[in-house]
Design a protein around this motif. Structure first.
Motif, mmCIF file in Angstrom:
data_model
loop_
_atom_site.group_PDB
_atom_site.id
_atom_site.type_symbol
_atom_site.label_atom_id
_atom_site.label_comp_id
_atom_site.label_asym_id
_atom_site.label_seq_id
_atom_site.Cartn_x
_atom_site.Cartn_y
_atom_site.Cartn_z
ATOM 1 N N ASP A 1 1.062 -4.475 10.173
ATOM 2 C CA ASP A 1 1.189 -3.310 9.300
ATOM 3 C C ASP A 1 2.449 -3.419 8.423
ATOM 4 O OD1 ASP A 1 0.325 -0.947 8.232
ATOM 5 O OD2 ASP A 1 1.258 0.314 9.767
ATOM 6 N N GLY A 2 3.491 -4.055 8.973
ATOM 7 C CA GLY A 2 4.733 -4.224 8.210
ATOM 8 C C GLY A 2 4.528 -5.002 6.926
ATOM 9 N N LYS A 3 3.499 -5.844 6.878
ATOM 10 C CA LYS A 3 3.230 -6.672 5.699
ATOM 11 C C LYS A 3 2.450 -5.938 4.613
ATOM 12 C CE LYS A 3 3.298 -11.052 8.232
ATOM 13 N NZ LYS A 3 4.091 -11.923 7.335
ATOM 14 N N GLN A 4 2.031 -4.712 4.897
ATOM 15 C CA GLN A 4 1.288 -3.932 3.894
ATOM 16 C C GLN A 4 2.217 -3.005 3.115
ATOM 17 O OE1 GLN A 4 -1.825 -4.878 3.829
ATOM 18 N NE2 GLN A 4 -1.434 -6.033 5.709
ATOM 19 N N MET A 5 3.443 -2.846 3.573
ATOM 20 C CA MET A 5 4.323 -1.819 3.025
ATOM 21 C C MET A 5 5.609 -2.445 2.481
ATOM 22 S SD MET A 5 5.579 -0.550 6.757
ATOM 23 C CE MET A 5 6.892 0.497 6.199
ATOM 24 N N LEU A 6 6.379 -1.634 1.791
ATOM 25 C CA LEU A 6 7.660 -2.113 1.273
ATOM 26 C C LEU A 6 8.718 -1.047 1.529
ATOM 27 C CD1 LEU A 6 8.798 -4.541 -0.265
ATOM 28 C CD2 LEU A 6 8.345 -3.320 -2.394
ATOM 29 N N VAL A 7 9.877 -1.473 2.007
ATOM 30 C CA VAL A 7 11.012 -0.556 2.179
ATOM 31 C C VAL A 7 12.140 -1.058 1.288
ATOM 32 C CG1 VAL A 7 12.735 0.361 3.778
ATOM 33 C CG2 VAL A 7 10.383 -0.019 4.564
ATOM 34 N N ALA B 1 10.508 4.510 9.095
ATOM 35 C CA ALA B 1 9.601 3.732 8.232
ATOM 36 C C ALA B 1 9.055 2.502 8.946
ATOM 37 C CB ALA B 1 10.345 3.306 6.964
ATOM 38 N N GLU B 2 9.576 2.200 10.137
ATOM 39 C CA GLU B 2 9.115 0.993 10.837
ATOM 40 C C GLU B 2 7.740 1.232 11.476
ATOM 41 O OE1 GLU B 2 10.202 -1.946 10.782
ATOM 42 O OE2 GLU B 2 12.262 -1.733 10.039
ATOM 43 N N PRO B 3 6.762 0.391 11.185
ATOM 44 C CA PRO B 3 5.440 0.564 11.808
ATOM 45 C C PRO B 3 5.437 0.028 13.244
ATOM 46 C CG PRO B 3 5.418 -1.374 10.423
ATOM 47 C CD PRO B 3 6.807 -0.797 10.307
ATOM 48 N N LEU C 1 6.745 6.872 -4.314
ATOM 49 C CA LEU C 1 7.845 6.450 -3.445
ATOM 50 C C LEU C 1 8.075 7.525 -2.394
ATOM 51 C CD1 LEU C 1 10.446 5.234 -6.107
ATOM 52 C CD2 LEU C 1 8.645 3.913 -4.984
ATOM 53 N N GLN C 2 8.246 7.114 -1.171
ATOM 54 C CA GLN C 2 8.495 8.087 -0.101
ATOM 55 C C GLN C 2 9.949 7.949 0.363
ATOM 56 O OE1 GLN C 2 5.375 8.251 2.922
ATOM 57 N NE2 GLN C 2 4.155 6.857 1.673
ATOM 58 N N PRO C 3 10.803 8.922 0.008
ATOM 59 C CA PRO C 3 12.210 8.831 0.440
ATOM 60 C C PRO C 3 12.330 9.042 1.943
ATOM 61 C CG PRO C 3 11.895 10.472 -1.310
ATOM 62 C CD PRO C 3 10.541 10.110 -0.801
ATOM 63 N N SER D 1 0.835 -1.205 0.000
ATOM 64 C CA SER D 1 0.000 0.000 0.000
ATOM 65 C C SER D 1 0.870 1.256 0.000
ATOM 66 C CB SER D 1 -0.933 0.004 1.206
ATOM 67 O OG SER D 1 -0.172 -0.001 2.387
ATOM 68 N N ARG D 2 2.119 1.147 0.437
ATOM 69 C CA ARG D 2 3.036 2.290 0.390
ATOM 70 C C ARG D 2 4.476 1.785 0.276
ATOM 71 N NH1 ARG D 2 1.199 1.103 5.310
ATOM 72 N NH2 ARG D 2 2.531 1.392 7.138
ATOM 73 N N ILE D 3 5.324 2.638 -0.294
ATOM 74 C CA ILE D 3 6.719 2.238 -0.503
ATOM 75 C C ILE D 3 7.641 3.332 0.040
ATOM 76 C CG2 ILE D 3 8.489 1.650 -2.213
ATOM 77 C CD1 ILE D 3 6.281 0.823 -4.125
ATOM 78 N N TYR D 4 8.572 2.940 0.897
ATOM 79 C CA TYR D 4 9.598 3.852 1.398
ATOM 80 C C TYR D 4 10.933 3.469 0.766
ATOM 81 C CZ TYR D 4 6.084 4.777 4.963
ATOM 82 O OH TYR D 4 4.919 5.104 5.604
#
Ligand code: SF4
Length: 359
Positions: free
Chosen positions: A49-55, A42-44, A33-35, A7-10
């Protein structure tokens, strides 16, 4: 099964102009992309929640490690693990990552996989007489993100050119499109973790169904890969005998046993902390209801007599299919090997049993 999407990318600021990040941007143009400068931001707070995002970040430290079984008095198959990311989009109730990554659960992919391969190359060149088994499915599913990262397109050609290593890609997905376009030259095993139908359906949310896993396995086998299966964790739930036998039947109805590199069996094993985390999950889990006893390595398992009974039943069904299947049990002491197989192999013999590897 739909391929997973965050859902979001850092992105770590310094890594914005890397091939992996450009690929993520082109595959997911709808997600900005969120720098970030400080990766901790970026850690939830919550593991799920960690499984919805990508770093996307650079990995600092070594990529290659010995499998944990090699350090705890258990019979060990001399397996090495390479980590190109951490965490996984699926949500298996028994997954040890819930405990292991509790403080840094963001799903991560590393931008410098090439550094990991350089590390592996150095190790392989230093020991040309030894054949290494190396896998990427320890802290992550090997293929769940491959449609976004194309990591397999770096790994498969690298290992296809190495004569003293076998790569294992271990998955519960059916993400195989890249693999079908590559030539593994007999150096890559694609393996599926499997379980009883009820376990896969109710305890492994988000992952591919057995049908989807087997359809994918049949395709990659036809494309020239060896395949493997891991019955892990075996759980003594109601009706387990019929259920596991049925999974064995379904697998080998569709696949050629001569192109199976190995089948492993492993019992449910939990730390007390992981058991407590499983009990906090919204759905009641069979894994938390199972009666367990503490072993010498501090992990809880079902009592030894039941483990041996389950392993023996599984061996019988697997050998009925093909008596030559290479089989092993995972994370077990010598006494359980003896009661299951009637002999205690050395670590080196286990490795040789699997791929003729010199350990
Ligand atoms: S597929 Fe493997 S890594 Fe992913 S949640 Fe399940 S057990 Fe954990």
């Amino acid at each position: 099964m739909k391929p997973w999407k965050p859902s979001r990318i850092y992105v770590e600021h310094s890594e914005i102009d890397t091939p992996l990040v450009r690929r993520l941007q082109s595959r997911l143009p709808e997600i900005p992309l969120q720098p970030v400068d400080d990766l901790r931001s970026a850690e939830p707070d919550r593991f799920d929640d960690g499984k919805q995002m990508l770093v996307a970040q650079r990995h600092r430290g070594t990529f290659l490690q010995h499998c944990p079984a090699g350090t705890s008095g258990l019979v060990c198959c001399n397996y090495l693990v390479m980590n190109f990311g951490s965490n996984c989009p699926y949500d298996c109730s028994y997954c040890f990552l819930q405990e292991y990554l509790a403080n840094n659960p963001a799903l991560k992919v590393f931008t410098n996989a090439g550094d990991g391969l350089t590390e592996v190359d150095t190790v392989l060149r230093a020991r040309p007489e030894r054949t290494f088994r190396i896998g990427t499915g320890e802290l992550a599913d090997s293929l769940a993100l491959d449609h976004l990262t194309d990591l397999s397109c770096e790994l498969v050609p690298f290992f296809a050119e190495r004569s003293n290593a076998i790569l294992e890609l271990k998955t519960k997905s059916n993400v195989i499109d890249n693999l079908l376009r590559l030539d593994p030259k007999d150096r890559v095993v694609v393996s599926w973790s499997v379980n009883s139908a009820v376990m896969m359906r109710e305890e492994e949310p988000g992952s591919a169904s057995l049908d989807e896993r087997l359809a994918a396995a049949a395709e990659v086998q036809a494309a020239g890969y060896k395949i493997g299966f891991h019955f892990d964790p075996l759980v003594a739930h109601d009706g387990w005998e019929e259920a596991y036998r049925d999974t064995v039947t379904q697998i080998f109805r569709r696949l050629d046993t001569r192109r199976v590199a190995w089948v492993s069996l492993g019992s449910l094993r939990l730390t007390s902390q992981l058991k407590a985390l499983i009990r906090q999950r919204p759905q009641v889990s069979r894994t938390a209801l199972t009666e367990l006893v503490v072993g010498d390595d501090g992990k809880e398992r079902v009592w030894r007599g039941l483990r041996v009974k389950m392993y023996r039943r599984m061996l019988q069904w697997l050998r009925d299919v093909d008596s030559c299947l290479p089989l092993y049990i995972c994370m077990e002491p010598a006494s359980v090997w003896e009661k299951t197989f009637g002999m205690i192999p050395s670590d080196r013999q286990v490795a040789q049993r699997l791929v003729g590897a010199e350990a």
